[in-house]
Design a protein around this motif. Structure first.
Motif, PDB file in Angstrom:
ATOM      1  N   PHE A   1      -9.890  -3.373  11.406  1.00  0.00           N
ATOM      2  CA  PHE A   1      -9.145  -3.469  12.655  1.00  0.00           C
ATOM      3  C   PHE A   1      -7.714  -3.942  12.401  1.00  0.00           C
ATOM      4  CE2 PHE A   1      -7.716  -6.235  16.141  1.00  0.00           C
ATOM      5  CZ  PHE A   1      -7.615  -5.299  17.151  1.00  0.00           C
ATOM      6  N   LEU A   2      -7.566  -5.011  11.620  1.00  0.00           N
ATOM      7  CA  LEU A   2      -6.226  -5.536  11.341  1.00  0.00           C
ATOM      8  C   LEU A   2      -5.391  -4.547  10.533  1.00  0.00           C
ATOM      9  CD1 LEU A   2      -7.039  -9.269  10.572  1.00  0.00           C
ATOM     10  CD2 LEU A   2      -6.002  -8.318  12.632  1.00  0.00           C
ATOM     11  N   SER A   3      -6.015  -3.856   9.619  1.00  0.00           N
ATOM     12  CA  SER A   3      -5.304  -2.863   8.808  1.00  0.00           C
ATOM     13  C   SER A   3      -4.779  -1.725   9.690  1.00  0.00           C
ATOM     14  CB  SER A   3      -6.236  -2.321   7.732  1.00  0.00           C
ATOM     15  OG  SER A   3      -5.604  -1.335   6.976  1.00  0.00           O
ATOM     16  N   ARG A   4      -5.598  -1.266  10.623  1.00  0.00           N
ATOM     17  CA  ARG A   4      -5.152  -0.208  11.544  1.00  0.00           C
ATOM     18  C   ARG A   4      -4.030  -0.688  12.445  1.00  0.00           C
ATOM     19  NH1 ARG A   4     -10.646   0.631  11.548  1.00  0.00           N
ATOM     20  NH2 ARG A   4     -10.896  -0.518  13.488  1.00  0.00           N
ATOM     21  N   ARG A   5      -4.083  -1.950  12.861  1.00  0.00           N
ATOM     22  CA  ARG A   5      -3.015  -2.504  13.709  1.00  0.00           C
ATOM     23  C   ARG A   5      -1.680  -2.514  12.971  1.00  0.00           C
ATOM     24  NH1 ARG A   5      -3.216  -3.769  19.041  1.00  0.00           N
ATOM     25  NH2 ARG A   5      -1.865  -5.505  18.539  1.00  0.00           N
ATOM     26  N   VAL A   6      -1.685  -2.883  11.708  1.00  0.00           N
ATOM     27  CA  VAL A   6      -0.448  -2.896  10.923  1.00  0.00           C
ATOM     28  C   VAL A   6       0.046  -1.467  10.721  1.00  0.00           C
ATOM     29  CG1 VAL A   6       0.501  -3.396   8.630  1.00  0.00           C
ATOM     30  CG2 VAL A   6      -0.889  -5.094   9.796  1.00  0.00           C
ATOM     31  N   ALA A   7      -0.849  -0.525  10.484  1.00  0.00           N
ATOM     32  CA  ALA A   7      -0.444   0.870  10.311  1.00  0.00           C
ATOM     33  C   ALA A   7       0.167   1.419  11.603  1.00  0.00           C
ATOM     34  CB  ALA A   7      -1.641   1.715   9.885  1.00  0.00           C
ATOM     35  N   ARG A   8      -0.385   1.065  12.769  1.00  0.00           N
ATOM     36  CA  ARG A   8       0.185   1.508  14.049  1.00  0.00           C
ATOM     37  C   ARG A   8       1.541   0.876  14.296  1.00  0.00           C
ATOM     38  NH1 ARG A   8      -4.613   0.127  17.425  1.00  0.00           N
ATOM     39  NH2 ARG A   8      -6.163   1.361  16.379  1.00  0.00           N
TER      40      ARG A   8
ATOM     41  N   LEU B   1      11.785   1.323   9.905  1.00  0.00           N
ATOM     42  CA  LEU B   1      11.295   0.434   8.850  1.00  0.00           C
ATOM     43  C   LEU B   1      10.620   1.241   7.744  1.00  0.00           C
ATOM     44  CD1 LEU B   1       9.814  -2.395  11.057  1.00  0.00           C
ATOM     45  CD2 LEU B   1      11.988  -2.410   9.842  1.00  0.00           C
ATOM     46  N   ASP B   2      10.567   0.642   6.577  1.00  0.00           N
ATOM     47  CA  ASP B   2      10.022   1.315   5.393  1.00  0.00           C
ATOM     48  C   ASP B   2       8.506   1.516   5.524  1.00  0.00           C
ATOM     49  OD1 ASP B   2       9.864   2.408   2.862  1.00  0.00           O
ATOM     50  OD2 ASP B   2       9.760   0.452   1.872  1.00  0.00           O
ATOM     51  N   GLN B   3       8.057   2.746   5.435  1.00  0.00           N
ATOM     52  CA  GLN B   3       6.633   3.076   5.545  1.00  0.00           C
ATOM     53  C   GLN B   3       5.836   2.531   4.365  1.00  0.00           C
ATOM     54  OE1 GLN B   3       5.068   4.557   8.080  1.00  0.00           O
ATOM     55  NE2 GLN B   3       6.996   4.593   9.196  1.00  0.00           N
ATOM     56  N   THR B   4       6.462   2.487   3.194  1.00  0.00           N
ATOM     57  CA  THR B   4       5.771   1.992   2.003  1.00  0.00           C
ATOM     58  C   THR B   4       5.383   0.525   2.163  1.00  0.00           C
ATOM     59  OG1 THR B   4       7.106   3.506   0.695  1.00  0.00           O
ATOM     60  CG2 THR B   4       5.927   1.800  -0.503  1.00  0.00           C
ATOM     61  N   LEU B   5       6.298  -0.254   2.747  1.00  0.00           N
ATOM     62  CA  LEU B   5       6.015  -1.666   2.963  1.00  0.00           C
ATOM     63  C   LEU B   5       4.810  -1.847   3.884  1.00  0.00           C
ATOM     64  CD1 LEU B   5       6.734  -4.676   2.759  1.00  0.00           C
ATOM     65  CD2 LEU B   5       8.229  -4.328   4.738  1.00  0.00           C
ATOM     66  N   PHE B   6       4.768  -1.100   4.976  1.00  0.00           N
ATOM     67  CA  PHE B   6       3.647  -1.236   5.901  1.00  0.00           C
ATOM     68  C   PHE B   6       2.348  -0.713   5.291  1.00  0.00           C
ATOM     69  CE2 PHE B   6       6.988  -1.830   9.016  1.00  0.00           C
ATOM     70  CZ  PHE B   6       6.455  -2.851   9.760  1.00  0.00           C
TER      71      PHE B   6
ATOM     72  N   PHE C   1       1.636  -0.905   2.127  1.00  0.00           N
ATOM     73  CA  PHE C   1       1.260  -1.978   1.207  1.00  0.00           C
ATOM     74  C   PHE C   1       0.621  -3.143   1.968  1.00  0.00           C
ATOM     75  CE2 PHE C   1       2.529  -5.976  -0.905  1.00  0.00           C
ATOM     76  CZ  PHE C   1       1.800  -5.835  -2.069  1.00  0.00           C
ATOM     77  N   LEU C   2       1.251  -3.570   3.051  1.00  0.00           N
ATOM     78  CA  LEU C   2       0.707  -4.677   3.839  1.00  0.00           C
ATOM     79  C   LEU C   2      -0.653  -4.328   4.434  1.00  0.00           C
ATOM     80  CD1 LEU C   2       3.877  -5.970   5.690  1.00  0.00           C
ATOM     81  CD2 LEU C   2       2.644  -7.066   3.827  1.00  0.00           C
ATOM     82  N   SER C   3      -0.802  -3.096   4.874  1.00  0.00           N
ATOM     83  CA  SER C   3      -2.073  -2.654   5.421  1.00  0.00           C
ATOM     84  C   SER C   3      -3.184  -2.745   4.374  1.00  0.00           C
ATOM     85  CB  SER C   3      -1.929  -1.223   5.929  1.00  0.00           C
ATOM     86  OG  SER C   3      -3.141  -0.739   6.409  1.00  0.00           O
ATOM     87  N   ASN C   4      -2.872  -2.324   3.160  1.00  0.00           N
ATOM     88  CA  ASN C   4      -3.868  -2.403   2.081  1.00  0.00           C
ATOM     89  C   ASN C   4      -4.174  -3.854   1.695  1.00  0.00           C
ATOM     90  OD1 ASN C   4      -4.402   0.328   1.767  1.00  0.00           O
ATOM     91  ND2 ASN C   4      -2.637   0.621   0.428  1.00  0.00           N
ATOM     92  N   ILE C   5      -3.157  -4.703   1.684  1.00  0.00           N
ATOM     93  CA  ILE C   5      -3.379  -6.119   1.366  1.00  0.00           C
ATOM     94  C   ILE C   5      -4.306  -6.748   2.399  1.00  0.00           C
ATOM     95  CG2 ILE C   5      -2.234  -8.377   1.303  1.00  0.00           C
ATOM     96  CD1 ILE C   5      -1.784  -6.848  -1.215  1.00  0.00           C
ATOM     97  N   ILE C   6      -4.067  -6.433   3.666  1.00  0.00           N
ATOM     98  CA  ILE C   6      -4.904  -7.007   4.732  1.00  0.00           C
ATOM     99  C   ILE C   6      -6.343  -6.524   4.595  1.00  0.00           C
ATOM    100  CG2 ILE C   6      -5.343  -6.915   7.211  1.00  0.00           C
ATOM    101  CD1 ILE C   6      -2.291  -7.017   7.556  1.00  0.00           C
TER     102      ILE C   6
END
Length: 76
Positions: A47-54, A62-67, A69-74
């Protein structure tokens, strides 16, 4: 056979204690609880990963790569 069942194996417990229905039921409850916690963790992480991707999709500047990366970390 009686000697084997009275052998102390772990933490002062005998083989007979470790194969008793009460111990096996308590162990089953612990395992089921751990599985439920694991499933809940996967659901929340997804759920949190999808929220960051949205969030990344809403902010095109904003940089898509950063998001990503953050989505995968979460998730992990």
């Amino acid at each position: 056979m009686e000697d084997f069942l009275n052998t102390v194996i772990w933490n002062g417990r005998t083989v007979a204690d470790l194969i008793s229905p009460e111990f096996l039921l308590s162990l089953t409850g612990d395992i089921l609880g751990a599985i439920l916690i694991l499933i809940a963790g996967f659901v929340v992480a997804g759920f949190l990963s999808r929220r960051v991707a949205r969030l990344a999709q809403r902010h095109e500047s904003l940089d898509q790569t950063l998001f990503s990366f953050l989505s995968n970390i979460i998730r992990y």
